[in-house]
Motif scaffolding. Structure first.
Motif, PDB file in Angstrom:
ATOM      1  N   GLU A 150       2.101  -7.610  -8.652  1.00  0.00           N
ATOM      2  CA  GLU A 150       1.195  -7.733  -7.502  1.00  0.00           C
ATOM      3  C   GLU A 150       0.491  -6.401  -7.284  1.00  0.00           C
ATOM      4  OE1 GLU A 150       2.943  -9.320  -3.924  1.00  0.00           O
ATOM      5  OE2 GLU A 150       4.606 -10.194  -5.082  1.00  0.00           O
ATOM      6  N   GLU A 151      -0.715  -6.455  -6.770  1.00  0.00           N
ATOM      7  CA  GLU A 151      -1.468  -5.223  -6.554  1.00  0.00           C
ATOM      8  C   GLU A 151      -0.862  -4.405  -5.413  1.00  0.00           C
ATOM      9  OE1 GLU A 151      -6.018  -3.581  -5.827  1.00  0.00           O
ATOM     10  OE2 GLU A 151      -5.549  -5.677  -5.402  1.00  0.00           O
ATOM     11  N   VAL A 152      -0.678  -3.124  -5.701  1.00  0.00           N
ATOM     12  CA  VAL A 152      -0.314  -2.155  -4.671  1.00  0.00           C
ATOM     13  C   VAL A 152      -1.432  -1.113  -4.644  1.00  0.00           C
ATOM     14  CG1 VAL A 152       1.362  -0.454  -3.872  1.00  0.00           C
ATOM     15  CG2 VAL A 152       2.148  -2.517  -5.077  1.00  0.00           C
ATOM     16  N   VAL A 153      -2.022  -0.924  -3.491  1.00  0.00           N
ATOM     17  CA  VAL A 153      -3.176  -0.042  -3.350  1.00  0.00           C
ATOM     18  C   VAL A 153      -2.727   1.370  -2.996  1.00  0.00           C
ATOM     19  CG1 VAL A 153      -5.283   0.393  -2.017  1.00  0.00           C
ATOM     20  CG2 VAL A 153      -4.642  -1.947  -2.621  1.00  0.00           C
ATOM     21  N   PHE A 154      -3.377   2.363  -3.604  1.00  0.00           N
ATOM     22  CA  PHE A 154      -3.147   3.754  -3.222  1.00  0.00           C
ATOM     23  C   PHE A 154      -4.269   4.175  -2.290  1.00  0.00           C
ATOM     24  CE2 PHE A 154      -2.879   8.226  -3.079  1.00  0.00           C
ATOM     25  CZ  PHE A 154      -1.641   8.623  -3.539  1.00  0.00           C
ATOM     26  N   GLU A 155      -3.906   4.533  -1.067  1.00  0.00           N
ATOM     27  CA  GLU A 155      -4.889   5.036  -0.099  1.00  0.00           C
ATOM     28  C   GLU A 155      -4.698   6.540   0.053  1.00  0.00           C
ATOM     29  OE1 GLU A 155      -4.872   3.013   3.620  1.00  0.00           O
ATOM     30  OE2 GLU A 155      -5.283   1.048   2.724  1.00  0.00           O
ATOM     31  N   GLU A 156      -5.719   7.298  -0.331  1.00  0.00           N
ATOM     32  CA  GLU A 156      -5.608   8.752  -0.303  1.00  0.00           C
ATOM     33  C   GLU A 156      -5.744   9.284   1.124  1.00  0.00           C
ATOM     34  OE1 GLU A 156      -7.631  12.772  -2.264  1.00  0.00           O
ATOM     35  OE2 GLU A 156      -8.352  10.773  -2.828  1.00  0.00           O
ATOM     36  N   LEU A 157      -4.804  10.134   1.503  1.00  0.00           N
ATOM     37  CA  LEU A 157      -4.850  10.801   2.796  1.00  0.00           C
ATOM     38  C   LEU A 157      -5.342  12.230   2.632  1.00  0.00           C
ATOM     39  CD1 LEU A 157      -1.370   9.821   4.327  1.00  0.00           C
ATOM     40  CD2 LEU A 157      -3.549   8.593   4.544  1.00  0.00           C
ATOM     41  N   THR A 158      -5.929  12.770   3.694  1.00  0.00           N
ATOM     42  CA  THR A 158      -6.170  14.198   3.726  1.00  0.00           C
ATOM     43  C   THR A 158      -4.831  14.896   3.952  1.00  0.00           C
ATOM     44  OG1 THR A 158      -6.471  14.293   6.120  1.00  0.00           O
ATOM     45  CG2 THR A 158      -8.427  13.797   4.777  1.00  0.00           C
ATOM     46  N   ARG A 159      -4.820  16.190   3.732  1.00  0.00           N
ATOM     47  CA  ARG A 159      -3.582  16.935   3.963  1.00  0.00           C
ATOM     48  C   ARG A 159      -3.158  16.826   5.430  1.00  0.00           C
ATOM     49  NH1 ARG A 159      -1.233  21.899   0.986  1.00  0.00           N
ATOM     50  NH2 ARG A 159       0.333  22.648   2.468  1.00  0.00           N
ATOM     51  N   GLU A 160      -4.117  16.891   6.333  1.00  0.00           N
ATOM     52  CA  GLU A 160      -3.797  16.771   7.760  1.00  0.00           C
ATOM     53  C   GLU A 160      -3.202  15.409   8.078  1.00  0.00           C
ATOM     54  OE1 GLU A 160      -5.977  17.213  12.130  1.00  0.00           O
ATOM     55  OE2 GLU A 160      -7.180  17.176  10.303  1.00  0.00           O
ATOM     56  N   GLU A 161      -3.770  14.357   7.501  1.00  0.00           N
ATOM     57  CA  GLU A 161      -3.235  13.012   7.727  1.00  0.00           C
ATOM     58  C   GLU A 161      -1.831  12.871   7.158  1.00  0.00           C
ATOM     59  OE1 GLU A 161      -7.440  10.441   7.653  1.00  0.00           O
ATOM     60  OE2 GLU A 161      -6.376  10.913   5.781  1.00  0.00           O
ATOM     61  N   ALA A 162      -1.610  13.465   5.984  1.00  0.00           N
ATOM     62  CA  ALA A 162      -0.279  13.398   5.379  1.00  0.00           C
ATOM     63  C   ALA A 162       0.742  14.136   6.238  1.00  0.00           C
ATOM     64  CB  ALA A 162      -0.315  13.991   3.974  1.00  0.00           C
ATOM     65  N   ASN A 163       0.355  15.268   6.773  1.00  0.00           N
ATOM     66  CA  ASN A 163       1.246  16.008   7.663  1.00  0.00           C
ATOM     67  C   ASN A 163       1.649  15.180   8.873  1.00  0.00           C
ATOM     68  OD1 ASN A 163       2.239  18.651   7.073  1.00  0.00           O
ATOM     69  ND2 ASN A 163       0.138  19.414   7.021  1.00  0.00           N
TER      70      ASN A 163
ATOM     71  N   GLY B  31       9.800  12.096  10.706  1.00  0.00           N
ATOM     72  CA  GLY B  31      10.880  13.011  11.037  1.00  0.00           C
ATOM     73  C   GLY B  31      11.055  14.172  10.081  1.00  0.00           C
ATOM     74  N   ILE B  32      10.087  14.389   9.201  1.00  0.00           N
ATOM     75  CA  ILE B  32      10.186  15.507   8.257  1.00  0.00           C
ATOM     76  C   ILE B  32       9.727  16.782   8.946  1.00  0.00           C
ATOM     77  CG2 ILE B  32       9.334  16.448   6.080  1.00  0.00           C
ATOM     78  CD1 ILE B  32       9.065  13.565   5.086  1.00  0.00           C
ATOM     79  N   PRO B  33      10.553  17.833   8.965  1.00  0.00           N
ATOM     80  CA  PRO B  33      10.159  19.091   9.619  1.00  0.00           C
ATOM     81  C   PRO B  33       8.864  19.651   9.039  1.00  0.00           C
ATOM     82  CG  PRO B  33      12.502  19.104   9.096  1.00  0.00           C
ATOM     83  CD  PRO B  33      11.916  17.891   8.419  1.00  0.00           C
ATOM     84  N   ALA B  34       8.080  20.278   9.886  1.00  0.00           N
ATOM     85  CA  ALA B  34       6.754  20.759   9.479  1.00  0.00           C
ATOM     86  C   ALA B  34       6.817  21.709   8.296  1.00  0.00           C
ATOM     87  CB  ALA B  34       6.074  21.429  10.669  1.00  0.00           C
ATOM     88  N   GLU B  35       7.828  22.609   8.290  1.00  0.00           N
ATOM     89  CA  GLU B  35       7.903  23.586   7.206  1.00  0.00           C
ATOM     90  C   GLU B  35       8.249  22.928   5.870  1.00  0.00           C
ATOM     91  OE1 GLU B  35      11.887  23.710   9.444  1.00  0.00           O
ATOM     92  OE2 GLU B  35       9.737  23.537   9.917  1.00  0.00           O
TER      93      GLU B  35
ATOM     94  N   VAL C 124       0.848  -1.185   0.000  1.00  0.00           N
ATOM     95  CA  VAL C 124       0.000   0.000   0.000  1.00  0.00           C
ATOM     96  C   VAL C 124       0.887   1.241   0.000  1.00  0.00           C
ATOM     97  CG1 VAL C 124      -0.114   0.164   2.538  1.00  0.00           C
ATOM     98  CG2 VAL C 124      -1.972   1.128   1.152  1.00  0.00           C
ATOM     99  N   VAL C 125       0.380   2.325  -0.601  1.00  0.00           N
ATOM    100  CA  VAL C 125       1.000   3.646  -0.504  1.00  0.00           C
ATOM    101  C   VAL C 125      -0.066   4.599   0.014  1.00  0.00           C
ATOM    102  CG1 VAL C 125       1.932   5.616  -1.790  1.00  0.00           C
ATOM    103  CG2 VAL C 125       2.722   3.297  -2.301  1.00  0.00           C
ATOM    104  N   ARG C 126       0.270   5.318   1.068  1.00  0.00           N
ATOM    105  CA  ARG C 126      -0.650   6.308   1.646  1.00  0.00           C
ATOM    106  C   ARG C 126      -0.075   7.694   1.444  1.00  0.00           C
ATOM    107  NH1 ARG C 126      -0.132   2.192   5.487  1.00  0.00           N
ATOM    108  NH2 ARG C 126      -2.001   0.878   5.622  1.00  0.00           N
ATOM    109  N   GLU C 127      -0.760   8.496   0.649  1.00  0.00           N
ATOM    110  CA  GLU C 127      -0.314   9.861   0.374  1.00  0.00           C
ATOM    111  C   GLU C 127      -1.518  10.748   0.097  1.00  0.00           C
ATOM    112  OE1 GLU C 127       2.518  11.163   0.697  1.00  0.00           O
ATOM    113  OE2 GLU C 127       4.086   9.659   0.332  1.00  0.00           O
ATOM    114  N   ALA C 128      -1.321  12.036   0.222  1.00  0.00           N
ATOM    115  CA  ALA C 128      -2.314  13.011  -0.213  1.00  0.00           C
ATOM    116  C   ALA C 128      -2.093  13.341  -1.689  1.00  0.00           C
ATOM    117  CB  ALA C 128      -2.200  14.276   0.630  1.00  0.00           C
ATOM    118  N   TYR C 129      -3.081  13.940  -2.301  1.00  0.00           N
ATOM    119  CA  TYR C 129      -3.005  14.430  -3.677  1.00  0.00           C
ATOM    120  C   TYR C 129      -2.622  13.340  -4.683  1.00  0.00           C
ATOM    121  CZ  TYR C 129      -3.058  18.870  -1.173  1.00  0.00           C
ATOM    122  OH  TYR C 129      -3.393  19.914  -0.335  1.00  0.00           O
ATOM    123  N   PRO C 130      -3.427  12.287  -4.799  1.00  0.00           N
ATOM    124  CA  PRO C 130      -3.081  11.188  -5.716  1.00  0.00           C
ATOM    125  C   PRO C 130      -3.015  11.610  -7.180  1.00  0.00           C
ATOM    126  CG  PRO C 130      -5.351  10.969  -4.955  1.00  0.00           C
ATOM    127  CD  PRO C 130      -4.711  12.032  -4.106  1.00  0.00           C
TER     128      PRO C 130
END
Length: 277
Positions: free
Chosen positions: A207-220, A227-231, A148-154
């Protein structure tokens, strides 16, 4: 004349060394640990690092052309020492966001590097790639563990480039005339969305890899946990949002300069499939 490749064991520099050697060009490679560099035997190896300016005078002796890896913090030291050594030409790895960069973006450092090299009076060429295909290796652990890949803005559509294409352009620019004062904006051959990138990895794996869309808040939250800085996260997410509304377009520069199409993301996925296995 011997060409100095800085960052010679880095992601682009190492590939550039091979390109130059294949073309029969004399190369001096700057690397922190020559014993572990595993560079071709034809290459002259200089021990050093851009971040340690005291190592540069010896490496720069007799050099006319330098491939400059990006290190904004020490670029002023580099240009001073390179001018003293008689370097005439600098081909610098920069980025497509070097003009009027957003605060906290990588473009800030690229702008610093370009300004220093330009104002020092070298015959300069700037290579400005956008997103790297290798950036999606950041999905590897998720894919290996959960498929699975979880990201915003698919549907964010960009034109990522293979590192080998950057190296091929760099070698061409170094070895041919007509590039002084040029800013070459580099891209992959096609625009592709994040969802389509995941589909390409899925096809390469078989093999199937699913894209799960996150909201921007979830991605943050996900990126903060990594460990990615907020800015930095905000800048990256702003970019994905922008390319959702304004799909990127290929520049065509790789094919124009090398005479061959650039590597597609699907080809990259096949070549790097073991990273996701």
């Amino acid at each position: 004349m011997t060409i100095l490749v800085t960052g010679a064991t880095g992601s682009v520099g190492r590939l550039l060394v091979d390109e130059l050697v294949e073309a029969g060009a004399p190369v001096r490679a700057l690397t922190v640990n020559p014993a572990k560099a595993a560079l071709p035997e034809q290459v002259e190896v200089a021990k050093g690092y851009l971040g340690k300016p005291e190592t540069l005078p010896e490496a720069l002796k007799g050099i006319e052309t330098v491939y400059l890896a990006p290190l904004a913090a020490k670029v002023d030291d580099f240009v001073k020492l390179a001018k003293e050594a008689g370097v005439r030409r600098v081909v610098a790895l920069s980025g497509s966001n070097a003009d009027d960069p957003a605060e906290n973006s990588s473009g800030v450092d690229y702008a610093i590097i370009e300004k220093a090299v330009r104002e020092a009076g070298f015959d300069w060429t700037f290579l400005r790639p956008g997103a790297f295909m290798n950036n999606t290796l950041g999905w590897a652990e998720m894919i290996k563990a959960e498929r699975v890949v979880r990201e915003a803005y698919p549907e964010s559509r960009m034109t990522p480039i293979d590192l080998a294409d950057i190296a091929a352009v760099a070698a061409h620019v170094i070895l041919t005339d007509g590039h002084v004062g040029k800013k070459h904006t580099l891209s992959g051959p096609t625009a592709i969305s994040q969802r389509e990138q995941v589909a390409a990895i899925s096809a390469a794996l078989g093999e199937e890899v699913v894209f799960e869309e996150l909201t921007r808040e979830e991605a943050n939250k996900q990126w903060a946990a990594a460990g990615i800085p907020a800015e930095i996260a905000e800048w990256l997410l702003d970019g994905f949002a922008y390319f959702t509304e304004n799909p990127d377009k290929p520049t065509g520069v790789v094919q124009e300069l090398t005479g061959r199409p650039g590597v597609t993301y699907a080809e990259w996925a096949v070549a790097n499939v073991e990273a996701f296995r």
